[in-house]
Write an enzyme that holds these catalytic residues in place. Structure first.
Site, short mmCIF file in Angstrom:
data_model
loop_
_atom_site.label_atom_id
_atom_site.label_comp_id
_atom_site.label_asym_id
_atom_site.label_seq_id
_atom_site.Cartn_x
_atom_site.Cartn_y
_atom_site.Cartn_z
N CYS A 111 2.91 0.15 -12.21
CA CYS A 111 3.32 1.36 -12.92
C CYS A 111 4.48 1.01 -13.87
O CYS A 111 5.54 1.63 -13.84
CB CYS A 111 3.72 2.46 -11.95
SG CYS A 111 5.01 2.01 -10.76
N ASP B 234 -1.28 -3.32 -5.95
CA ASP B 234 -0.38 -2.45 -6.70
C ASP B 234 1.01 -3.05 -6.52
O ASP B 234 1.74 -2.71 -5.60
CB ASP B 234 -0.45 -1.02 -6.17
CG ASP B 234 0.36 -0.04 -7.00
OD1 ASP B 234 0.99 -0.47 -7.99
OD2 ASP B 234 0.38 1.15 -6.66
N GLY C 174 -1.44 6.55 -1.62
CA GLY C 174 -2.42 7.31 -2.39
C GLY C 174 -3.69 6.53 -2.65
O GLY C 174 -4.81 7.07 -2.55
N ALA D 135 0.78 -1.23 0.00
CA ALA D 135 0.00 0.00 0.00
C ALA D 135 0.81 1.28 0.00
O ALA D 135 0.35 2.30 -0.52
CB ALA D 135 -0.92 0.01 1.22
N ALA D 136 1.99 1.29 0.63
CA ALA D 136 2.74 2.54 0.76
C ALA D 136 3.18 3.04 -0.62
O ALA D 136 3.46 2.23 -1.50
CB ALA D 136 3.95 2.31 1.66
N PRO D 137 3.23 4.37 -0.81
CA PRO D 137 3.06 5.43 0.19
C PRO D 137 1.63 5.80 0.52
O PRO D 137 1.40 6.64 1.39
CB PRO D 137 3.78 6.62 -0.46
CG PRO D 137 3.60 6.39 -1.92
CD PRO D 137 3.66 4.90 -2.12
#
Length: 454
Positions: free
Chosen positions: A381, A328, A270, A266-268
């Site tokens: 990403c 993610d 958003g 999860a970090a950072p």
């Protein structure tokens, strides 16, 4: 040990000289990444160097600008230097190479005085015991870059060839075609605007901050002349910084109030904040306690809540599956080169292959954490197919209890160009969604919306 009679000790590094400390930090950060520690991110290297040099906010911003410019055109800059060095590039001497690269980047790409770029680079050479004897070389090469600047700039006609390693250029040409690969490389030279996710009154905040509201939902700032934390709305938690493409996976997940959702890796944070802002009960999981501390501070600033768990996602218990899962996954980050140009030069094809194996394990784990009838969004990403479309195709082949929910243009404000042939999200740095150049681009993101059959 006393200095030898024939060689005077170098003059002390004088941080009181205007601009010298910032250039020292930029040189140190670039040297770190050009040396053995290539896996380190530029932001981390800059933070270390800034602490060591005791930089204030303005000096840190200058150091970041110099280091970023150095990597944005590193291939082209190295070629220009090599053509002006009798013995070629000093690849085995990262501090010398970094000094020449950061000096040339200032001359070719930044609005700084030529004399400052040359003089302060020479001062840094004089202060380095390993480089003091090379002061004449540093001075001569950088002065020649100044004299021949216009001719050098005219030679930069192909960003795909000049500023993209061969292995990455070949991949993009194979995946997206020659023309699109070239447009991606051009977009990387433009840099990236600052995008904000604004959960309430985005039109009002766009006007107040001098930005525009993209039809994808984000607010894009035309120009930022001060620290983000000093902008109106930051302290009161009215918005958070998040690239417009990075905000789309949660939009596809579509969490609703009362749902149990887990955000893996999860970090950072958003995406965690997006889920929490939708009213869902979100559990944020990440291995890094330090990065989760930052997530916690952001949640507090934004007035949102989440269960924050420091753990390896692969070790989570599976006895209480979630309504929705967001993964993610860690990736090569080749979709973020507009913001992080060091990625081009610090990652390798081996990283893509290694990370694809980790993504496979995480995706299978995410599947087991999804209840029957629940939703799973997998995203990265990255521009690499192994970390996106190929990963999902392999997942569906080995998990027949999952199906893909094809994304339709109406879920992306009509942007059909952001959907690939399989019905997954695929944004590219060359996509234009809100203007031209820096005002229009997106980070490269892949996302697939999956559903576990009842």
């Amino acid at each position: 040990m006393a200095p030898t009679p024939n060689r005077r000790p170098p003059p002390p590094f004088d941080p009181s000289v205007p601009g010298l400390a910032a250039r020292h930090a930029a040189r140190e950060a670039v040297a770190t990444l050009l040396g053995p520690a290539r896996g380190l991110a530029l932001e981390d290297a800059l933070a270390q160097a800034a602490r060591g040099a005791g930089l204030d906010a303005g000096e840190a911003a200058l150091a970041r600008a110099i280091a970023t410019a150095s990597f944005r055109r590193l291939g082209f800059i190295k070629a220009a230097l090599a053509a002006r060095l009798r013995d070629g590039l000093p690849e085995d001497r990262p501090h010398l190479l970094a000094l020449l690269v950061t000096g040339a980047a200032q001359i070719l790409d930044l609005a700084v005085a030529d004399h400052a770029a040359v003089d302060l680079s020479v001062r840094l050479a004089k202060a380095d015991p390993q480089l003091q004897h090379l002061v004449p070389l540093v001075n001569a090469v950088l002065r020649r870059i100044v004299r021949e600047r216009d001719a050098i700039r005219e030679q930069e006609s192909d960003p795909l060839a000049h500023n993209t390693p061969d292995w990455l250029a070949r991949r993009w040409q194979a995946a997206y075609g020659e023309e699109t690969a070239r447009r991606i490389a051009v977009a990387h030279l433009e840099g990236a605007a600052v995008d904000l996710t604004v959960p309430h009154d985005p039109e009002i905040w766009a006007e107040r901050l001098g930005g525009i509201r993209l039809d994808l939902g984000s607010v894009r700032l035309a120009e930022v002349r001060q620290a983000v934390a000093e902008l109106p709305g930051y302290a009161e938690g009215a918005w958070w910084v998040q690239d417009a493409a990075a905000a789309l996976p949660v939009r596809l997940l579509a969490p609703v109030a009362g749902e149990r959702v887990v955000d893996l890796c999860a970090a950072p944070g958003g995406k965690t904040t997006q889920i929490a802002a939708a009213g869902a009960m979100v559990t944020a999981v990440d291995r890094s306690a330090v990065r989760l501390e930052r997530l916690g501070r952001n949640l507090e600033r934004l007035g949102l809540s989440a269960e924050v768990v420091t753990a390896d996602a692969l070790a989570l218990p599976e006895d209480a599956p979630f309504d929705a899962v967001l993964l993610d996954a860690p990736c090569s980050a080749t979709g973020t080169i507009r913001r992080h140009p060091d990625v081009v030069w610090t990652k390798s094809e081996a990283d893509v292959i290694r990370l694809a194996g980790l993504q496979r394990r995480l995706l299978d784990k995410a599947a087991r954490l999804t209840r029957p009838g629940g939703r799973l969004v997998y995203c990265t990403c990255s521009l690499e197919p192994e970390e996106g479309s190929a990963q999902v195709a392999a997942f569906l082949a080995r998990n027949p209890d999952f199906e893909r929910i094809a994304i339709t243009p109406d879920r992306l404000s009509g942007h059909a160009e952001l959907i690939d042939a399989s019905g997954d999200l695929r944004t590219l740095p060359s996509h234009v969604v809100g203007g031209i150049g820096r005002a229009g681009g997106l980070d490269g993101f892949f996302a697939s919306l999956l559903r576990r059959r009842d």
